[in-house]
Scaffold this active site. Structure first.
Site, PDB file in Angstrom:
ATOM      1  N   ALA A 154      -6.665   8.886  -5.080  1.00 47.83           N
ATOM      2  CA  ALA A 154      -5.488   9.209  -4.264  1.00 47.83           C
ATOM      3  C   ALA A 154      -5.486  10.687  -3.894  1.00 47.83           C
ATOM      4  O   ALA A 154      -4.446  11.324  -3.826  1.00 47.83           O
ATOM      5  CB  ALA A 154      -4.217   8.847  -5.027  1.00 47.83           C
ATOM      6  N   ARG A 174      -4.258  11.094   8.936  1.00 52.96           N
ATOM      7  CA  ARG A 174      -3.879  10.167   9.999  1.00 52.96           C
ATOM      8  C   ARG A 174      -2.416   9.719   9.894  1.00 52.96           C
ATOM      9  O   ARG A 174      -1.863   9.161  10.836  1.00 52.96           O
ATOM     10  CB  ARG A 174      -4.813   8.940   9.994  1.00 52.96           C
ATOM     11  CG  ARG A 174      -6.185   9.257  10.567  1.00 52.96           C
ATOM     12  CD  ARG A 174      -7.179   8.136  10.315  1.00 52.96           C
ATOM     13  NE  ARG A 174      -7.740   8.174   8.965  1.00 52.96           N
ATOM     14  CZ  ARG A 174      -8.579   7.270   8.480  1.00 52.96           C
ATOM     15  NH1 ARG A 174      -8.939   6.241   9.219  1.00 52.96           N
ATOM     16  NH2 ARG A 174      -9.053   7.383   7.246  1.00 52.96           N
ATOM     17  N   GLY A 190     -15.107  13.417  -0.577  1.00 58.51           N
ATOM     18  CA  GLY A 190     -15.518  12.019  -0.464  1.00 58.51           C
ATOM     19  C   GLY A 190     -15.130  11.171  -1.663  1.00 58.51           C
ATOM     20  O   GLY A 190     -14.803  11.685  -2.736  1.00 58.51           O
ATOM     21  N   ASP A 211      -4.616   3.798  -1.283  1.00 56.97           N
ATOM     22  CA  ASP A 211      -4.084   3.423   0.031  1.00 56.97           C
ATOM     23  C   ASP A 211      -4.330   1.955   0.352  1.00 56.97           C
ATOM     24  O   ASP A 211      -4.313   1.556   1.504  1.00 56.97           O
ATOM     25  CB  ASP A 211      -4.655   4.325   1.132  1.00 56.97           C
ATOM     26  CG  ASP A 211      -6.140   4.090   1.396  1.00 56.97           C
ATOM     27  OD1 ASP A 211      -6.774   3.359   0.612  1.00 56.97           O
ATOM     28  OD2 ASP A 211      -6.652   4.638   2.382  1.00 56.97           O
ATOM     29  N   ASN A 267     -16.277  -3.617   3.386  1.00 62.36           N
ATOM     30  CA  ASN A 267     -15.934  -3.083   2.069  1.00 62.36           C
ATOM     31  C   ASN A 267     -14.431  -2.851   1.959  1.00 62.36           C
ATOM     32  O   ASN A 267     -13.851  -2.130   2.755  1.00 62.36           O
ATOM     33  CB  ASN A 267     -16.682  -1.749   1.884  1.00 62.36           C
ATOM     34  CG  ASN A 267     -16.331  -1.065   0.572  1.00 62.36           C
ATOM     35  OD1 ASN A 267     -15.900  -1.720  -0.378  1.00 62.36           O
ATOM     36  ND2 ASN A 267     -16.529   0.245   0.526  1.00 62.36           N
ATOM     37  N   ARG A 321      26.336  -1.230  -2.664  1.00 60.17           N
ATOM     38  CA  ARG A 321      25.518  -0.067  -2.983  1.00 60.17           C
ATOM     39  C   ARG A 321      25.245   0.030  -4.481  1.00 60.17           C
ATOM     40  O   ARG A 321      25.896  -0.641  -5.287  1.00 60.17           O
ATOM     41  CB  ARG A 321      26.212   1.193  -2.441  1.00 60.17           C
ATOM     42  CG  ARG A 321      26.227   1.208  -0.897  1.00 60.17           C
ATOM     43  CD  ARG A 321      27.163   2.250  -0.356  1.00 60.17           C
ATOM     44  NE  ARG A 321      26.825   3.582  -0.841  1.00 60.17           N
ATOM     45  CZ  ARG A 321      27.644   4.617  -0.757  1.00 60.17           C
ATOM     46  NH1 ARG A 321      28.850   4.482  -0.225  1.00 60.17           N
ATOM     47  NH2 ARG A 321      27.257   5.785  -1.213  1.00 60.17           N
ATOM     48  N   TYR A 380      37.096   9.889  -4.120  1.00 64.95           N
ATOM     49  CA  TYR A 380      36.469  11.209  -4.010  1.00 64.95           C
ATOM     50  C   TYR A 380      37.478  12.232  -3.516  1.00 64.95           C
ATOM     51  O   TYR A 380      38.147  12.012  -2.495  1.00 64.95           O
ATOM     52  CB  TYR A 380      35.297  11.086  -3.018  1.00 64.95           C
ATOM     53  CG  TYR A 380      34.431  12.309  -2.871  1.00 64.95           C
ATOM     54  CD1 TYR A 380      33.911  12.958  -3.982  1.00 64.95           C
ATOM     55  CD2 TYR A 380      34.108  12.801  -1.605  1.00 64.95           C
ATOM     56  CE1 TYR A 380      33.099  14.069  -3.833  1.00 64.95           C
ATOM     57  CE2 TYR A 380      33.289  13.913  -1.456  1.00 64.95           C
ATOM     58  CZ  TYR A 380      32.788  14.547  -2.570  1.00 64.95           C
ATOM     59  OH  TYR A 380      31.982  15.638  -2.429  1.00 64.95           O
TER      60      TYR A 380
HETATM   61  C1  UD1 Z   1     -13.400   3.822   2.569  1.00 63.29           C
HETATM   62  C2  UD1 Z   1     -14.831   3.328   2.302  1.00 63.29           C
HETATM   63  C3  UD1 Z   1     -15.176   2.203   3.277  1.00 63.29           C
HETATM   64  C4  UD1 Z   1     -14.159   1.104   3.165  1.00 63.29           C
HETATM   65  C5  UD1 Z   1     -12.747   1.628   3.358  1.00 63.29           C
HETATM   66  C6  UD1 Z   1     -11.725   0.560   3.010  1.00 63.29           C
HETATM   67  C7  UD1 Z   1     -16.192   5.153   1.376  1.00 63.29           C
HETATM   68  C8  UD1 Z   1     -17.200   6.193   1.693  1.00 63.29           C
HETATM   69  N1  UD1 Z   1     -15.778   4.411   2.410  1.00 63.29           N
HETATM   70  O1  UD1 Z   1     -13.367   4.407   3.857  1.00 63.29           O
HETATM   71  O2  UD1 Z   1     -16.470   1.694   2.994  1.00 63.29           O
HETATM   72  O3  UD1 Z   1     -14.441   0.074   4.100  1.00 63.29           O
HETATM   73  O4  UD1 Z   1     -12.492   2.732   2.482  1.00 63.29           O
HETATM   74  O5  UD1 Z   1     -10.446   0.950   3.333  1.00 63.29           O
HETATM   75  O6  UD1 Z   1     -15.839   4.963   0.236  1.00 63.29           O
HETATM   76  N2  UD1 Z   1     -10.171   9.818  -1.467  1.00 63.29           N
HETATM   77  C9  UD1 Z   1     -10.129  10.797  -2.444  1.00 63.29           C
HETATM   78  N3  UD1 Z   1     -10.911  11.913  -2.287  1.00 63.29           N
HETATM   79  C10 UD1 Z   1     -11.726  12.091  -1.225  1.00 63.29           C
HETATM   80  C11 UD1 Z   1     -11.755  11.083  -0.230  1.00 63.29           C
HETATM   81  C12 UD1 Z   1     -10.986   9.959  -0.380  1.00 63.29           C
HETATM   82  O7  UD1 Z   1      -9.400  10.655  -3.436  1.00 63.29           O
HETATM   83  O8  UD1 Z   1     -12.398  13.123  -1.188  1.00 63.29           O
HETATM   84  C13 UD1 Z   1      -9.312   8.618  -1.638  1.00 63.29           C
HETATM   85  C14 UD1 Z   1      -8.243   8.535  -0.571  1.00 63.29           C
HETATM   86  O9  UD1 Z   1      -7.038   9.132  -1.037  1.00 63.29           O
HETATM   87  C15 UD1 Z   1      -8.079   7.036  -0.389  1.00 63.29           C
HETATM   88  C16 UD1 Z   1      -9.447   6.477  -0.737  1.00 63.29           C
HETATM   89  O10 UD1 Z   1     -10.108   7.474  -1.484  1.00 63.29           O
HETATM   90  O11 UD1 Z   1      -7.129   6.499  -1.285  1.00 63.29           O
HETATM   91  C17 UD1 Z   1     -10.250   6.088   0.493  1.00 63.29           C
HETATM   92  O12 UD1 Z   1     -10.478   7.200   1.298  1.00 63.29           O
HETATM   93  P1  UD1 Z   1     -10.489   7.114   2.883  1.00 63.29           P
HETATM   94  O13 UD1 Z   1     -10.796   8.455   3.420  1.00 63.29           O
HETATM   95  O14 UD1 Z   1      -9.250   6.444   3.348  1.00 63.29           O
HETATM   96  O15 UD1 Z   1     -11.779   6.178   3.105  1.00 63.29           O
HETATM   97  P2  UD1 Z   1     -12.099   5.306   4.365  1.00 63.29           P
HETATM   98  O16 UD1 Z   1     -12.635   6.173   5.457  1.00 63.29           O
HETATM   99  O17 UD1 Z   1     -10.953   4.435   4.688  1.00 63.29           O
HETATM  100 CA    CA Z   2      -8.793   4.295   3.853  1.00 58.43          CA
END
Ligand code: UD1
Ligand code: CA
Length: 452
Positions: free
Chosen positions: A11, A17, A78, A103, A169, A315, A369
């Site tokens: 996370a 985005r 990454g 996510d 994936n 509420r 109140y």
């Molecule tokens: C990633 C996958 C992709 C897959 C897709 C599914 C990789 C390289 N790619 O792409 O194959 O189809 O998810 O939704 O794994 N995050 C970190 N640190 C980082 C980068 C990302 O904690 O440096 C976390 C993000 O917070 C997120 C998750 O990893 O929760 C995925 O990252 P995101 O950048 O959304 O990957 P995708 O491009 O969607």
């Molecule tokens: Ca993603």
């Protein structure tokens, strides 16, 4: 003996985005932050530990993980780099490590378990949850041959043939706990994004002669949430799922697509819900309750056989006992309605205790109140509050007391008493016609003055 499972939740991504000052995984679905859904889903696997990976300074994300520990990924280099950051908290772990994304809140425990079972049964070193995507373009592609997963190619790296593959994936990956640190150490960042891709662990394991597999699941579970458009789509998918569960458990919804449920809404058997009803967090509804159209209900318990709405707002902190009625344009806030008590129309009851069988007339306000503090109104059982009365808290109306309509009640009313809190009515006989004559003449004079 089944070995214990560790879960790593990634996370730390930038989440650009979303175009938001709030971290992506804190955006809500059905009232819970995304990451809470993920934690609930993995929690049902009974993992021996759960580790969150968060960005530097993301204290609010770390708080959402509590009581689970978090590690900080120093830079967003990454998914592979992020997973590596968690290794420090896994040194004494040897069972499977399940890596999931913060996510992807819709992935069910059932799918995670299917992956884990196949992973264990087939003695795989890396296992991945995949799905057939209607639009594969944003996802990494799973290249499968002879029932084994050969590698994962990210969209940006894929050639035309690989891009044509629709098996994608989900991001959920199960990795052998004894081999994970070797696999992650071998990741390189020589790709188009200059990132360490977790997905490369598949090809690395295969090059070492290890078995890597992919399990197929349902697309709806695996939609990652990267933008507000995807957040809205995720919400819609989750709502469909929550409604279906409720319907299957014996709830009637006249127009399900207009009922909005929270992740923790509890609905008993034979509850009927009209169109356009929204539940906030923390609502428990007992059996045989009828909730008519256009109600907004949060943070309360509703007892058996109660009737709510249409157009009621309940509420947090409220409690509506069995057979009570809350009618149209009635708002409750931190208010307890006793068994069979009724507020059928147009009332505001804030910080009030309304006793069993009491009747609250139309237009009643519990004036709670004073601009600084909230105060309680107590109406004991079987009292009658006449229409358009103000009960100025703190105040108490005793058992069986009767408040005359239009009263402003600022002092306690003893049990059984009748209280008037309004000016006495004055009658002036034969004075209506002279009054009208006088007003008519005045109006004519004004009209004439305007002419000149
Ligand atoms: C990633 C996958 C992709 C897959 C897709 C599914 C990789 C390289 N790619 O792409 O194959 O189809 O998810 O939704 O794994 N995050 C970190 N640190 C980082 C980068 C990302 O904690 O440096 C976390 C993000 O917070 C997120 C998750 O990893 O929760 C995925 O990252 P995101 O950048 O959304 O990957 P995708 O491009 O969607
Ligand atoms: Ca993603």
């Amino acid at each position: 003996m089944k070995s214990s499972i560790a879960v790593v939740v990634l996370a730390a991504g930038a989440g650009t985005r979303m175009k938001s000052s709030m971290p992506k995984v804190l955006h809500e679905l059905a009232g819970w932050p995304m990451v809470r859904h993920v934690l609930e889903n993995v929690g049902r696997l009974g993992p021996s530990r759960v580790v969150g990976v968060v960005a530097p300074g993301a204290d609010n994300v770390a708080a959402a993980f509590r009581p689970h520990p978090t590690v900080v990924q120093s830079e967003p280099l990454g998914t592979g780099h992020a997973a590596k950051a968690a290794l420090g908290l896994l040194t004494d772990h040897c069972g499977p490590v399940l890596v999931v994304f913060g996510d992807a809140p819709l992935i069910t425990t059932t799918s995670l378990r299917r992956l884990l079972d196949a992973f264990t049964e087939r003695k795989a070193v890396v296992g991945v949850l995949g799905f057939r995507a209607s639009d594969p373009s944003p996802y990494g592609r799973l290249i499968v041959r002879d029932g084994e997963l050969e590698r994962i190619v990210e969209s940006k790296e894929a050639d035309a043939a690989e891009r044509a593959v629709d098996f994608c994936n989900s991001g959920v990956m199960c990795i052998d706990g004894e081999k994970i640190s070797h696999l992650l150490a071998a990741l390189r960042n020589d790709n188009s994004k200059g990132e360490y891709y977790l997905t490369d662990a598949v090809a690395i394991a295969r090059a070492r002669g290890d078995l890597t597999i992919a399990i197929e699941g349902d697309e709806e579970e695996f939609q990652g949430i990267n933008s507000r458009v995807e957040l809205a789509a995720g919400e819609a998918a989750l709502q469909r799922r929550l409604r279906k569960t409720a319907l299957e458990a014996g709830v009637t919804m006249i127009d399900p697509s207009t009922v909005w449920l929270a992740a923790d809404t509890e609905l008993g058997e034979d509850v009927t819900i009209g169109p356009n009803v929204r539940f906030g967090l923390g609502v428990t509804v007992a059996s045989n309750v009828e909730i008519a159209a256009f109600c907004d209900i949060s943070g309360c318990r509703i007892g058996k056989g109660a009737r709510i709405g249409p157009f009621a707002r309940i509420r947090p902190g409220s409690d509506v006992a069995e057979d009570a009625h809350i009618g149209n344009f009635v708002e409750l806030r931190a208010t307890k309605m006793g068994r069979g008590a009724k507020a059928n129309h147009l009332a505001y009851l804030g910080d009030a205790d309304i006793g069993a069988g009491s009747n609250i007339g139309a237009g009643t306000i519990a004036v709670n109140y004073d601009g600084y503090c909230k105060h309680r109104t107590v109406v004991e059982a079987h009292a009658f509050i006449g229409s358009n009365s103000s009960l100025i808290a703190p105040v108490k109306v005793g058992m069986g007391a009767n408040i005359a309509a239009g009263s402003v009640i600022s002092e306690d009313v003893p049990a059984g008493a009748l209280a008037f809190g309004r000016a006495r009515q004055v009658i002036k006989k034969e004075r209506a016609a002279p009054l009208r004559a006088k007003l008519g003449a005045l109006a004519a004079a004004v009209r004439q003055a305007r002419h000149y």
